[in-house]
Write a protein that holds these residues in place. Structure first.
Motif, short mmCIF file in Angstrom:
data_model
loop_
_atom_site.label_atom_id
_atom_site.label_comp_id
_atom_site.label_asym_id
_atom_site.label_seq_id
_atom_site.Cartn_x
_atom_site.Cartn_y
_atom_site.Cartn_z
N ASN A 3 118.73 20.36 5.86
CA ASN A 3 117.94 21.54 5.56
C ASN A 3 116.70 21.62 6.45
OD1 ASN A 3 119.64 22.43 3.49
ND2 ASN A 3 118.66 21.09 1.99
N SER A 4 116.12 20.45 6.73
CA SER A 4 114.91 20.42 7.54
C SER A 4 115.17 20.78 9.00
CB SER A 4 114.26 19.02 7.46
OG SER A 4 115.18 18.03 7.89
N GLU A 24 103.40 21.89 6.54
CA GLU A 24 104.01 20.72 5.91
C GLU A 24 105.37 21.13 5.37
OE1 GLU A 24 101.59 18.11 3.34
OE2 GLU A 24 100.00 19.59 3.67
N ARG A 26 108.38 20.08 2.96
CA ARG A 26 108.68 19.22 1.82
C ARG A 26 110.06 19.56 1.25
NH1 ARG A 26 104.11 16.72 -0.38
NH2 ARG A 26 102.60 16.38 1.31
N ALA A 27 110.47 18.77 0.27
CA ALA A 27 111.74 19.00 -0.45
C ALA A 27 112.91 19.13 0.53
CB ALA A 27 111.65 20.23 -1.34
N ASP A 28 112.95 18.22 1.52
CA ASP A 28 114.04 18.21 2.50
C ASP A 28 114.19 19.54 3.24
OD1 ASP A 28 114.72 15.57 1.98
OD2 ASP A 28 116.06 16.12 0.33
N TRP A 30 113.28 22.66 2.08
CA TRP A 30 113.33 23.88 1.28
C TRP A 30 111.95 24.45 0.99
CZ3 TRP A 30 117.37 26.61 1.40
CH2 TRP A 30 118.65 26.04 1.42
N LEU A 31 110.93 23.60 0.96
CA LEU A 31 109.57 24.06 0.69
C LEU A 31 108.71 23.85 1.93
CD1 LEU A 31 107.27 25.02 -1.18
CD2 LEU A 31 106.99 22.62 -1.88
N CYS A 42 103.10 29.71 1.09
CA CYS A 42 104.33 28.93 0.92
C CYS A 42 105.55 29.77 1.28
CB CYS A 42 104.46 28.44 -0.51
SG CYS A 42 103.16 27.30 -1.04
N PHE A 44 109.90 29.37 0.73
CA PHE A 44 110.87 28.58 -0.03
C PHE A 44 112.28 29.05 0.27
CE2 PHE A 44 113.36 27.29 -3.70
CZ PHE A 44 112.95 25.98 -3.87
#
Length: 314
Positions: A3-4, A24, A26-28, A30-31, A42, A44
């Motif tokens: 995902n990243s 940044e 985060r969450a692989d 997704w965020l 943000c 998502f």
């Protein structure tokens, strides 16, 4: 692909680097949290956060989208909502099965059954009989709270319009994989010998699932072109193709603009389909995914996400 490593993430990283914005992931992947110009923002999934919560929820709900567009007199493919029986407190006392069968009888050419929420064409079934309908419904309800049914349409072309505040950023068609008969080989043989290796894993599972063995093994007459998947989803082997200037492109843009205005959505990818030489809205997507297109036109995808991020950071 992780995902990243998605193009969506890479496009945001590149934009932030060019505009001195910290980012940044985060969450692989997704965020994504961005900070710049005194603002914290943000993203998502594939949602950049430009749309209101209501517009996002409507676009993510196929039946709600169809209802809103119909009320605004925007031509669209109807989608009828059915709730999972486990939500029995909200299901009509007469149940849903009778209504599902009635819809199937109204459309002898078949109906498309799909999760009411979600994208990418997964768990989407074309059925033309009561047993096949029951199987599809059970599979969807095993994982989803609701489903939508729509009439199967012989879609001639499908075009995706990416809009930002009513302005078209990208307009591209989805060309399904096809083979050309030679009068000597079967549909399956043609698919195996003509499909590039990097497309087989996307195309063949759908071919095996949707086409009867007798059709797969039958010789395709010389000069006859066969489509290998009734779906236009890029994940099932369709290829993106930029739509040239012309009447069809103008019609698709105008319809997409009307749909976006009806829902009140700012940044979206809107699928427009041509059936019997008439155009109508198929779906509206609040999350703008352009992974497949980026392989052919990376600069166009970067510019589209950049334009959306300009709206965020001014």
């Amino acid at each position: 692909m992780l995902n990243s490593q998605r193009i969506f993430v890479e496009a945001i990283r590149r934009y932030c680097a060019d505009h001195h914005i910290t980012v940044e992931v985060r969450a692989d992947g997704w965020l994504i949290v961005m900070r710049g110009g005194g603002k914290r923002h943000c993203a998502f999934g594939y949602d950049l956060g430009l749309n209101s919560a209501v517009a996002h929820r409507i676009a993510n709900d196929k039946s709600a989208t169809a209802d809103v567009l119909a009320m605004a007199d925007v031509p669209c493919v109807p989608h009828v909502l059915f709730l999972n029986p486990e939500l029995n407190a909200y299901v009509p006392s007469r149940g849903s099965w009778g209504a599902m069968l009635a819809l199937l009888q109204q459309h002898p050419q078949g109906v498309v059954v799909k999760p009411n929420e979600g994208t990418s064409g997964k768990s989407v079934f074309l059925v033309s009989s009561a047993p096949a309908l029951e199987l599809a419904v059970n599979k969807i309800f095993a994982a989803h709270a609701s489903l939508a049914m729509s009439p199967f349409l012989a879609i001639e072309h499908e075009v995706r319009v990416v809009l930002l505040d009513g302005t078209p950023l990208v307009v591209y068609g989805k060309d399904r994989p096809t083979v050309l008969g030679d009068g000597e080989h079967s549909l399956l043989e043609l698919a195996l010998t003509t499909l590039p290796a990097d497309r087989r894993s996307a195309v063949l599972p759908g071919l095996f699932a949707d086409v009867e063995k007798a059709v797969l093994d039958a010789i395709v007459p010389a000069g006859e072109r066969r489509v290998l998947n009734w779906r236009h989803n890029l994940e099932f082997g369709a290829r993106p193709r930029l739509v040239e200037q012309g009447e069809d492109r103008d019609i698709c843009i105008a319809l997409a603009q009307r749909a976006a205005e009806a829902i009140g959505i700012r940044f979206a990818s809107i699928d427009v389909v041509r059936v019997d030489r008439g155009w109508q809205i198929l779906e509206v997507n609040s999350g703008v995914m352009m992974e497949a297109l980026s392989k052919l036109h990376p600069e166009l995808v970067q510019a589209a996400y950049g334009a959306a991020l300009d709206k965020v950071f001014g």
